[in-house]
Design a protein around this motif. Structure first.
Motif, PDB file in Angstrom:
ATOM      1  N   SER A  25      43.799  36.784  34.939  1.00  0.00           N
ATOM      2  CA  SER A  25      44.319  38.053  35.431  1.00  0.00           C
ATOM      3  C   SER A  25      45.611  38.446  34.727  1.00  0.00           C
ATOM      4  N   SER A  47      38.464  31.981  35.107  1.00  0.00           N
ATOM      5  CA  SER A  47      37.570  32.919  35.788  1.00  0.00           C
ATOM      6  C   SER A  47      37.929  33.043  37.262  1.00  0.00           C
ATOM      7  N   GLU A  50      40.810  35.403  37.467  1.00  0.00           N
ATOM      8  CA  GLU A  50      40.360  36.782  37.322  1.00  0.00           C
ATOM      9  C   GLU A  50      39.736  37.289  38.625  1.00  0.00           C
ATOM     10  N   LYS A  51      38.915  36.452  39.277  1.00  0.00           N
ATOM     11  CA  LYS A  51      38.314  36.847  40.550  1.00  0.00           C
ATOM     12  C   LYS A  51      39.389  37.105  41.598  1.00  0.00           C
ATOM     13  N   LEU A  55      39.956  40.564  43.643  1.00  0.00           N
ATOM     14  CA  LEU A  55      39.876  40.543  45.108  1.00  0.00           C
ATOM     15  C   LEU A  55      41.196  40.965  45.736  1.00  0.00           C
ATOM     16  N   LEU A  98      40.762  32.081  47.350  1.00  0.00           N
ATOM     17  CA  LEU A  98      39.694  33.075  47.291  1.00  0.00           C
ATOM     18  C   LEU A  98      38.965  33.171  48.626  1.00  0.00           C
ATOM     19  N   GLU A 102      38.727  36.504  51.300  1.00  0.00           N
ATOM     20  CA  GLU A 102      37.455  37.089  51.718  1.00  0.00           C
ATOM     21  C   GLU A 102      37.491  37.526  53.181  1.00  0.00           C
TER      22      GLU A 102
END
Length: 339
Positions: A25, A47, A50-51, A55, A98, A102
């Motif tokens: 990111s 990765s 980046e997620k 989010l 992460l 959510e």
């Protein structure tokens, strides 16, 4: 360097990064700190970063209290930065963060069932809370770690976004953070009714079902490098998951005279060490030796020996043999030499 790190943390909090070729990111060309370099060096962690960036952008606009989430993000960054270049630690921090994001935008309610975001494969906890009146909630908490478990219930007093409970040496604090619930306990191990290694502390999300995170041996710290993780995936096949599920606790093992410089670690599920355990020795070049306890079709325990070193396929290193003999005691513990 300090000024750069602070500036980087603030940028990550607001997520105004340019996408880089490494898929992190932030721009990996300017990576300077051990954390930044470690993120950029590992495509998988990159990765995840980046997620997290994507989010974060959508979640911040949806939560009831954006400022509280920003403060929480800064706290998480400090915790993440303590991992430095430890890729196992970084992977776990990102996976747990992460999962929290959510659920954080869900409306908070004291009338809910909460599941802890697990920090490993053998830990779990559930809390149910129900408002009794304007200033009290009834709660019921249960948790487990391997074969050990604990539970308790009571009534906590609400003070703003926090509810407090105290009984004997046990104190519990339930803190609301947008759609999440943080639980903190005090009083020492066992004071709140938990078995050995069982804790209620952690971050919880509103869910009726336990929360699953796709941990691997690297994110759990069982192996140190991607090379070792890949070697074990290739070698163990289906038993990779068996080792993963048995790696709830870890301790350094004895050194090996057969393999000088080999790093030895023992793994087991707390409370179930006699039937769920493994010993792993690793050495430079992705070389690994493993003895893993499994159940056969008659539900009897037996040991499987794996190695990717051809000259050791028919011979078990001394430290692994001694471990098996110690676990077997006076009983019979068959040993299968795997291909």
């Amino acid at each position: 360097m300090l000024a750069f790190n602070i500036r980087h943390a603030l940028l990550l909090t607001s997520l105004v990064f340019a996408t880089s070729s490494h898929a992190a990111s932030f721009d990996c060309a300017g990576a300077s700190s051990p954390v930044e370099k470690a993120v950029c060096a590992d495509p998988y962690t990159s990765s995840l970063d980046e997620k997290l960036g994507a989010l974060w952008r959508t979640t911040l606009a949806q939560v009831a209290d954006p400022q509280a989430l920003k403060a929480d993000q800064r706290s998480w960054l400090k915790q993440r930065n303590q991992c430095a270049a430890n890729s196992s630690c970084l992977r776990r921090e990102y996976l747990m963060r992460l999962k929290a994001l959510e659920y954080v935008a869900k409306p908070f309610s004291w009338d809910a069932t909460w599941q802890m975001i697990p920090w490993g494969v053998s830990s779990a906890a559930e809390v149910t809370t129900k408002r009794v009146d304007a200033t009290h909630i009834a709660f019921d908490v249960s948790a487990s770690n391997g074969g050990n478990s604990g539970d308790m219930d009571g009534v906590a007093t609400i003070d703003g976004a926090v509810a407090h409970f105290a009984e004997g040496n046990c104190t519990l604090k339930f803190s609301a953070l947008n759609g999440l619930l943080d639980v903190d306990s005090d009083g020492g191990e066992g004071a709140c009714g938990g078995g050995m290694g069982v804790y209620y502390d952690g971050r919880y999300v509103a869910s009726d079902q336990p929360i699953a995170i796709e941990y691997d041996l690297l994110s759990l710290g069982v192996v140190r490098t991607q090379q070792e993780d890949l070697a074990l995936r290739t070698l163990l096949k289906n038993d990779y998951q068996t080792l993963l599920q048995n790696s709830g606790s870890m301790a350094a093992g004895e050194t090996s005279g057969d393999v000088p410089g080999g790093e030895v670690n023992e793994f087991w599920l707390r409370g179930l060490a006699s039937s769920n355990a493994a010993i792993l020795m690793s050495a430079p070049g992705g070389r690994v030796w493993l003895v893993l306890l499994v159940f056969d079709e008659q539900r009897k325990v037996r040991a499987r020996y794996y190695t990717n070193v051809p000259k050791w396929k028919k011979r078990v290193p001394d430290v692994l043999l001694a471990w098996r003999e110690r676990l077997a005691g006076d009983a019979t513990l068959p040993l299968d030499l795997m291909p």
